[in-house]
Design a protein around this motif. Structure first.
Motif, mmCIF file in Angstrom:
data_model
loop_
_atom_site.group_PDB
_atom_site.id
_atom_site.type_symbol
_atom_site.label_atom_id
_atom_site.label_comp_id
_atom_site.label_asym_id
_atom_site.label_seq_id
_atom_site.Cartn_x
_atom_site.Cartn_y
_atom_site.Cartn_z
ATOM 1 N N LEU A 1 7.923 2.580 4.741
ATOM 2 C CA LEU A 1 9.176 3.453 4.112
ATOM 3 C C LEU A 1 8.638 4.921 3.920
ATOM 4 O O LEU A 1 7.450 4.995 3.482
ATOM 5 C CB LEU A 1 9.822 2.841 3.125
ATOM 6 N N LYS A 2 9.544 5.886 3.991
ATOM 7 C CA LYS A 2 8.972 7.218 3.848
ATOM 8 C C LYS A 2 9.987 7.868 2.868
ATOM 9 O O LYS A 2 11.056 7.795 3.074
ATOM 10 C CB LYS A 2 8.999 8.077 5.145
ATOM 11 N N TYR A 3 9.154 8.417 1.873
ATOM 12 C CA TYR A 3 10.219 9.066 0.695
ATOM 13 C C TYR A 3 9.841 10.513 0.889
ATOM 14 O O TYR A 3 8.729 10.903 0.703
ATOM 15 C CB TYR A 3 10.184 8.642 -0.478
ATOM 16 N N SER A 4 10.725 11.553 0.842
ATOM 17 C CA SER A 4 10.419 12.835 0.538
ATOM 18 C C SER A 4 10.394 13.367 -0.917
ATOM 19 O O SER A 4 11.208 12.694 -1.527
ATOM 20 C CB SER A 4 11.243 13.650 1.523
ATOM 21 N N VAL A 5 9.446 14.184 -1.068
ATOM 22 C CA VAL A 5 9.524 14.678 -2.608
ATOM 23 C C VAL A 5 10.025 16.030 -2.695
ATOM 24 O O VAL A 5 10.572 16.777 -1.764
ATOM 25 C CB VAL A 5 8.185 14.572 -3.330
ATOM 26 N N GLY B 1 0.841 -1.010 0.044
ATOM 27 C CA GLY B 1 -0.006 0.101 -0.225
ATOM 28 C C GLY B 1 0.751 1.453 0.058
ATOM 29 O O GLY B 1 1.884 1.255 0.529
ATOM 30 N N ILE B 2 0.304 2.315 -0.703
ATOM 31 C CA ILE B 2 0.965 3.691 -0.597
ATOM 32 C C ILE B 2 0.016 4.644 -0.069
ATOM 33 O O ILE B 2 -1.174 4.487 -0.316
ATOM 34 C CB ILE B 2 1.175 4.066 -2.114
ATOM 35 N N ALA B 3 0.660 5.587 0.695
ATOM 36 C CA ALA B 3 -0.137 6.780 1.010
ATOM 37 C C ALA B 3 0.680 8.189 0.803
ATOM 38 O O ALA B 3 1.771 7.887 0.987
ATOM 39 C CB ALA B 3 -0.527 6.608 2.476
ATOM 40 N N LEU B 4 -0.219 9.221 0.547
ATOM 41 C CA LEU B 4 0.604 10.300 0.347
ATOM 42 C C LEU B 4 0.112 11.254 1.625
ATOM 43 O O LEU B 4 -0.914 11.681 1.904
ATOM 44 C CB LEU B 4 0.067 11.353 -1.102
ATOM 45 N N ASP B 5 1.239 11.901 2.092
ATOM 46 C CA ASP B 5 0.823 12.886 3.025
ATOM 47 C C ASP B 5 0.607 14.644 2.729
ATOM 48 O O ASP B 5 1.425 14.948 1.788
ATOM 49 C CB ASP B 5 2.015 13.327 3.932
ATOM 50 N N PRO B 6 -0.698 14.727 2.685
ATOM 51 C CA PRO B 6 -1.154 15.952 2.233
ATOM 52 C C PRO B 6 -0.455 17.344 2.652
ATOM 53 O O PRO B 6 -0.569 18.453 1.913
ATOM 54 C CB PRO B 6 -2.571 15.962 2.421
ATOM 55 N N ARG B 7 0.323 17.036 3.550
ATOM 56 C CA ARG B 7 0.949 18.262 4.346
ATOM 57 C C ARG B 7 2.275 18.474 3.600
ATOM 58 O O ARG B 7 2.547 19.930 3.366
ATOM 59 C CB ARG B 7 1.022 18.025 5.521
ATOM 60 N N ASP B 8 2.987 17.537 2.929
ATOM 61 C CA ASP B 8 4.372 17.911 2.578
ATOM 62 C C ASP B 8 4.460 17.134 1.365
ATOM 63 O O ASP B 8 5.655 17.100 0.688
ATOM 64 C CB ASP B 8 5.413 17.816 3.483
ATOM 65 N N GLY B 9 3.404 16.348 0.755
ATOM 66 C CA GLY B 9 3.687 15.364 -0.370
ATOM 67 C C GLY B 9 4.725 14.278 -0.072
ATOM 68 O O GLY B 9 4.720 13.437 -1.111
ATOM 69 N N SER B 10 5.174 13.769 1.078
ATOM 70 C CA SER B 10 5.906 12.659 1.400
ATOM 71 C C SER B 10 5.060 11.157 1.075
ATOM 72 O O SER B 10 3.698 11.250 0.982
ATOM 73 C CB SER B 10 6.172 12.431 2.992
ATOM 74 N N VAL B 11 5.768 10.419 0.587
ATOM 75 C CA VAL B 11 5.194 9.173 0.213
ATOM 76 C C VAL B 11 5.557 8.102 1.359
ATOM 77 O O VAL B 11 6.795 7.957 1.743
ATOM 78 C CB VAL B 11 5.867 8.628 -1.215
ATOM 79 N N PHE B 12 4.504 7.469 1.525
ATOM 80 C CA PHE B 12 4.699 6.076 2.657
ATOM 81 C C PHE B 12 4.306 4.950 1.918
ATOM 82 O O PHE B 12 3.484 4.731 1.274
ATOM 83 C CB PHE B 12 3.684 6.383 3.879
ATOM 84 N N ILE B 13 5.286 3.974 2.073
ATOM 85 C CA ILE B 13 4.988 2.732 1.272
ATOM 86 C C ILE B 13 5.100 1.677 2.338
ATOM 87 O O ILE B 13 5.992 1.359 2.985
ATOM 88 C CB ILE B 13 5.956 2.441 0.219
#
Length: 177
Positions: free
Chosen positions: A173-177, A152-164
């Protein structure tokens, strides 16, 4: 499908095992549209079902032999439903009324999908062990590799970070954009 409050209090549930309206065989993902309709992928029944906010059945989007095992679901900025079709290695797009729009990508067993506010799709590839990013037209523009069994994937609406959700390592896992 169960509905809970934000504090975890049980409100109600709907559905049971089967292949009829409102029944499921491995419901995989559920999302809510802007009209509070629940959209559920029904993996082994090869379909998407849409319900009102109380669980009343409204519509079934049937898929065919070229579109098997729907898993991840996401809505684009126009309200279209994007479906990660695990066994078909594609993403298919439908209107909220269930009308087929298009397909895109060639992911290797897509299982999770998220779409940002600009219409970019992020797709986790189970067998590809990666995250692929598609532009709003459906062109692959980037791949993040070396993942093990991403789900599953989720996007943090506050900063666009991606959680997998990384199933093999039991981590998020967290990735910053």
């Amino acid at each position: 499908v169960q509905k809970l409050t934000s504090s975890g209090k049980f409100l109600h549930k709907f559905g049971q095992k089967g292949s009829g309206q409102g029944q499921f065989n491995d419901p995989y993902a559920v999302i809510i549209d802007s009209n509070n309709k629940l959209i559920v992928s029904d993996h082994y029944n090869d379909r998407i079902q849409i319900f009102n906010e109380n669980g009343g059945w409204l519509l079934t989007i049937h898929v065919n032999d070229s579109f098997k095992s729907p898993d991840g679901l996401a809505l684009d900025p126009q309200g279209n439903i994007h479906v990660a079709a695990y066994d078909s290695n594609t993403i298919k797009v439908f209107t909220k009324e269930g009308v087929y729009v298009r397909m895109y990508g060639d992911p290797n067993r897509p299982i999770g999908i998220a779409i940002d506010d600009e219409g970019y799709s992020l797709v986790s590839e189970y067998d590809g062990n990666c995250l692929s990013i598609y532009d709003p037209e459906g062109n692959k523009i980037h791949t993040v590799g070396n993942l093990k069994d991403p789900r599953g994937i989720a996007l943090d609406p506050r900063d666009g970070s991606v959680f997998i959700a990384n199933n093999d390592t039991n981590t998020i896992l967290k990735y910053s954009v």
